[in-house]
Design a protein around this motif. Structure first.
Motif, mmCIF file in Angstrom:
data_model
loop_
_atom_site.group_PDB
_atom_site.id
_atom_site.type_symbol
_atom_site.label_atom_id
_atom_site.label_comp_id
_atom_site.label_asym_id
_atom_site.label_seq_id
_atom_site.Cartn_x
_atom_site.Cartn_y
_atom_site.Cartn_z
ATOM 1 N N GLY A 12 0.979 -1.221 -0.058
ATOM 2 C CA GLY A 12 -0.085 0.133 0.012
ATOM 3 C C GLY A 12 0.844 1.335 -0.027
ATOM 4 N N GLY A 13 1.922 1.289 0.694
ATOM 5 C CA GLY A 13 2.751 2.584 0.939
ATOM 6 C C GLY A 13 3.539 2.651 -0.304
ATOM 7 N N VAL A 14 4.008 1.735 -1.035
ATOM 8 C CA VAL A 14 4.864 1.889 -2.271
ATOM 9 C C VAL A 14 3.824 2.533 -3.289
ATOM 10 N N GLU A 15 2.704 2.021 -3.523
ATOM 11 C CA GLU A 15 1.717 2.303 -4.579
ATOM 12 C C GLU A 15 1.328 3.760 -4.254
ATOM 13 N N THR A 16 1.062 4.022 -2.985
ATOM 14 C CA THR A 16 0.741 5.511 -2.712
ATOM 15 C C THR A 16 1.672 6.543 -2.895
ATOM 16 N N ALA A 17 2.901 6.167 -2.846
ATOM 17 C CA ALA A 17 4.308 6.736 -3.117
ATOM 18 C C ALA A 17 4.220 7.197 -4.525
ATOM 19 N N ILE A 18 4.029 6.211 -5.393
ATOM 20 C CA ILE A 18 3.985 6.191 -6.805
ATOM 21 C C ILE A 18 2.976 6.964 -7.411
ATOM 22 N N ALA A 19 1.797 6.862 -6.938
ATOM 23 C CA ALA A 19 0.609 7.805 -7.231
ATOM 24 C C ALA A 19 0.807 9.168 -6.738
ATOM 25 N N LEU A 20 1.206 9.469 -5.863
ATOM 26 C CA LEU A 20 1.558 10.799 -5.415
ATOM 27 C C LEU A 20 2.328 11.529 -6.157
ATOM 28 N N LYS A 21 3.680 10.756 -6.379
ATOM 29 C CA LYS A 21 4.515 11.621 -7.315
ATOM 30 C C LYS A 21 3.903 11.613 -8.703
ATOM 31 N N LYS A 22 3.070 10.947 -9.048
ATOM 32 C CA LYS A 22 2.473 11.120 -10.547
ATOM 33 C C LYS A 22 1.690 12.348 -10.521
ATOM 34 N N GLU A 23 1.123 12.601 -9.452
ATOM 35 C CA GLU A 23 0.419 13.942 -9.393
ATOM 36 C C GLU A 23 0.960 15.278 -9.071
ATOM 37 N N GLY A 24 2.379 15.025 -9.053
ATOM 38 C CA GLY A 24 3.354 15.974 -9.057
ATOM 39 C C GLY A 24 3.519 16.786 -7.582
ATOM 40 N N TRP A 372 1.908 -13.022 -13.066
ATOM 41 C CA TRP A 372 1.527 -11.818 -12.457
ATOM 42 C C TRP A 372 2.786 -11.036 -11.650
ATOM 43 N N GLY A 373 3.552 -12.193 -10.998
ATOM 44 C CA GLY A 373 4.853 -11.727 -10.176
ATOM 45 C C GLY A 373 5.680 -11.149 -11.049
ATOM 46 N N ILE A 374 5.647 -11.489 -12.235
ATOM 47 C CA ILE A 374 6.664 -10.891 -13.169
ATOM 48 C C ILE A 374 6.240 -9.511 -13.644
ATOM 49 N N TYR A 375 4.795 -9.528 -13.641
ATOM 50 C CA TYR A 375 4.156 -8.003 -14.343
ATOM 51 C C TYR A 375 4.291 -6.980 -13.039
ATOM 52 N N TYR A 376 3.935 -7.541 -11.708
ATOM 53 C CA TYR A 376 4.124 -6.561 -10.564
ATOM 54 C C TYR A 376 5.461 -5.964 -10.387
ATOM 55 N N ARG A 377 6.643 -6.776 -10.543
ATOM 56 C CA ARG A 377 8.232 -6.265 -10.294
ATOM 57 C C ARG A 377 8.211 -5.324 -11.670
ATOM 58 N N LEU A 378 7.839 -5.711 -12.806
ATOM 59 C CA LEU A 378 8.034 -4.575 -13.848
ATOM 60 C C LEU A 378 7.319 -3.542 -13.532
ATOM 61 N N ASN A 379 6.059 -3.595 -13.333
ATOM 62 C CA ASN A 379 5.297 -2.276 -13.175
ATOM 63 C C ASN A 379 6.010 -1.425 -12.059
ATOM 64 N N LYS A 380 6.144 -2.052 -11.019
ATOM 65 C CA LYS A 380 6.545 -1.242 -9.649
ATOM 66 C C LYS A 380 7.973 -0.395 -10.237
ATOM 67 N N LEU A 381 8.793 -1.053 -11.037
ATOM 68 C CA LEU A 381 10.146 -0.557 -11.638
ATOM 69 C C LEU A 381 9.900 0.350 -12.448
ATOM 70 N N GLY A 382 8.485 0.687 -13.082
ATOM 71 C CA GLY A 382 8.299 1.705 -14.164
ATOM 72 C C GLY A 382 8.454 1.237 -15.562
ATOM 73 N N LYS A 383 8.815 -0.201 -15.735
ATOM 74 C CA LYS A 383 9.152 -0.730 -17.029
ATOM 75 C C LYS A 383 7.937 -0.938 -17.738
ATOM 76 N N ILE A 384 6.658 -1.132 -17.404
ATOM 77 C CA ILE A 384 5.419 -1.301 -17.948
ATOM 78 C C ILE A 384 4.550 -0.746 -17.137
ATOM 79 N N PRO A 385 3.474 -0.337 -18.069
ATOM 80 C CA PRO A 385 2.425 0.447 -17.107
ATOM 81 C C PRO A 385 1.366 -0.564 -16.482
ATOM 82 N N ARG A 386 0.586 0.268 -15.422
ATOM 83 C CA ARG A 386 -0.198 -0.728 -14.896
ATOM 84 C C ARG A 386 -1.342 -0.936 -15.634
ATOM 85 N N LEU A 387 -1.982 -2.480 -15.506
ATOM 86 C CA LEU A 387 -2.915 -2.837 -16.389
ATOM 87 C C LEU A 387 -4.315 -2.391 -15.857
ATOM 88 N N ILE A 388 -4.376 -2.429 -14.746
ATOM 89 C CA ILE A 388 -5.501 -2.245 -14.054
ATOM 90 C C ILE A 388 -5.519 -1.287 -12.974
#
Length: 388
Positions: A12-24, A372-388
């Motif tokens: 939860g914390g990591v996704e929050t930080a990513i989303a907040l950064k996207k908001e500027g 899913w595990g591969i997707y999750y890692r790549l998404n968190k590292l910004g290498k592929i977009p979030r699918l949902i």
């Protein structure tokens, strides 16, 4: 630029930080661990299908990829009314405009809990499960008990899915080794119908799985205590076991419990639908730290924690005039959704107010979760977009 500090480096914390950064926003994530443990795929560590390093992502790599600041330190105290928090090494901090609490939860302390190991514990604890299973496999026989507990004060703070997954994976692992007949596997839980929140159809399918796998089941008995080699129930009966894998129900995080923030009786943050902590304009609660309101079958899950993180970022952005639109709420997103892995397949569990199902996915389910595990890692590292 407004400064927002996120306490907690979990899902939860990591996704929050990513989303907040996207908001500027100017974002700082503070965590007492240097990596994000991906619990949904850590279920394969006990059977050796994954190493511990394969199921965690260095937070530094995520921070560098996503552009937020990372501080490795332990939060010791929060004083919401004084707009401050304290770190073990960094001392008192007041340099923020908004604070997001995503510290997770602690676990209820059963008598003798030190004699058990949790699949939802620390990386070291998960590795200890693997070591004990390896020892039993070397001896070519043993008794293993798997179970989880409940919290009457917070029924949503239950972690049953991972316990089922590790148990099914251990069953299939022993079967592949030709040793299953030498092992006694028993499942236990204090509630009469563990897994009932998935619906009646799911319960019937779980019954069939237990029978087909030859797994003993003891449910509806309250746990009195754990000893080094047994689970003792209040009625005096017990389970003998060489290894007890038990995940207690969640309890409020000590820092949250000892804070002046608005809390429930169980010690979880009391939040509005917007994820704002009740009575505090600039403090939000995300994931396991917060109490979740909703239907009786509700449960805390990683995907809901991520939704809460994105909603928090959206609502702060709206509040600060960075974007237009209405404030959002987490309650409309409450559902149970997980791909339950069995080691040789899987099943898709899904529950809403209008639907409850468990769809068998022989063979392909296992590989879907791996993907899913591969997707999750790549998404968190910004290498592929979030699918949902």
């Amino acid at each position: 630029m407004k400064k927002i500090t996120v306490l907690g480096g979990g899902i939860g914390g990591v996704e929050t930080a990513i989303a907040l950064k996207k908001e500027g926003f100017d974002v700082e994530l503070i965590s007492d661990r240097d990596s994000l443990l991906v619990y949904p795929i850590s279920i394969w560590v006990p059977t050796g299908e994954k190493s511990i390093n394969e199921v965690r992502i260095p937070l530094k790599e995520i921070a560098n990829a996503r552009g937020f600041k990372l501080t490795i330190d332990r939060v010791t105290q929060i004083k919401g009314k004084e707009n401050s928090f304290f770190l073990e090494k960094g001392g008192k901090r007041t340099d923020f405009d908004y604070l997001v609490v995503a510290l997770g939860q602690s676990k209820l302390k059963h008598k003798g809990i030190e004699n058990t190991l949790s699949v939802c514990g620390s990386p070291d604890e998960i590795l200890q499960i693997k070591e004990k299973i390896d020892k039993l496999v070397k001896n070519k026989e043993g008794k293993i008990a798997f179970g989880f507990g409940g919290n009457p004060k917070a029924p949503e703070a239950v972690r049953g899915g991972p316990v089922f997954e590790v148990m099914f994976n251990v069953h299939n692992y022993l079967k592949k080794l030709g040793l299953r007949k030498n092992f006694e596997i028993t499942f236990f839980a204090p509630m009469p119908k563990p897994g009932a929140r998935l619906g009646e159809k799911a319960l019937k399918m779980m019954d069939m799985m237990f029978k087909n796998m030859g797994i003993n089941r003891i449910t509806g008995k309250k746990i009195k205590e754990f000893t080094e080699n047994s689970v003792i129930f209040e009625d005096g009966s017990s389970i003998e076991a060489d290894l007890i894998v038990f995940t207690p129900a969640g309890d409020g995080h000590p820092v949250v419990k000892n804070s002046d923030l608005t809390k429930t009786e169980a010690g979880f943050l009391k939040i509005e639908d917007t994820c704002q902590v009740a009575g505090f304009d600039n403090i939000y609660g995300v994931g396991d730290s917060a109490s979740i309101e909703g239907p009786d079958w509700r449960a805390k899950q990683g995907h809901l924690a991520e939704v809460m993180g994105r909603i928090t970022a959206h609502n702060i952005a709206v509040k600060e005039g960075k974007k237009s639109g209405a404030l959002q709420g987490y309650k409309e997103h409450i559902n149970i959704m997980c791909l339950m892995d069995t080691g040789n397949g899987g099943a898709l569990a899904y529950r809403t107010d209008s639907k409850a199902m468990l769809i068998p996915l022989p063979v392909v389910g296992h590989w879907m979760k791996k993907a899913w595990g591969i997707y999750y890692r790549l998404n968190k590292l910004g290498k592929i977009p979030r699918l949902i």
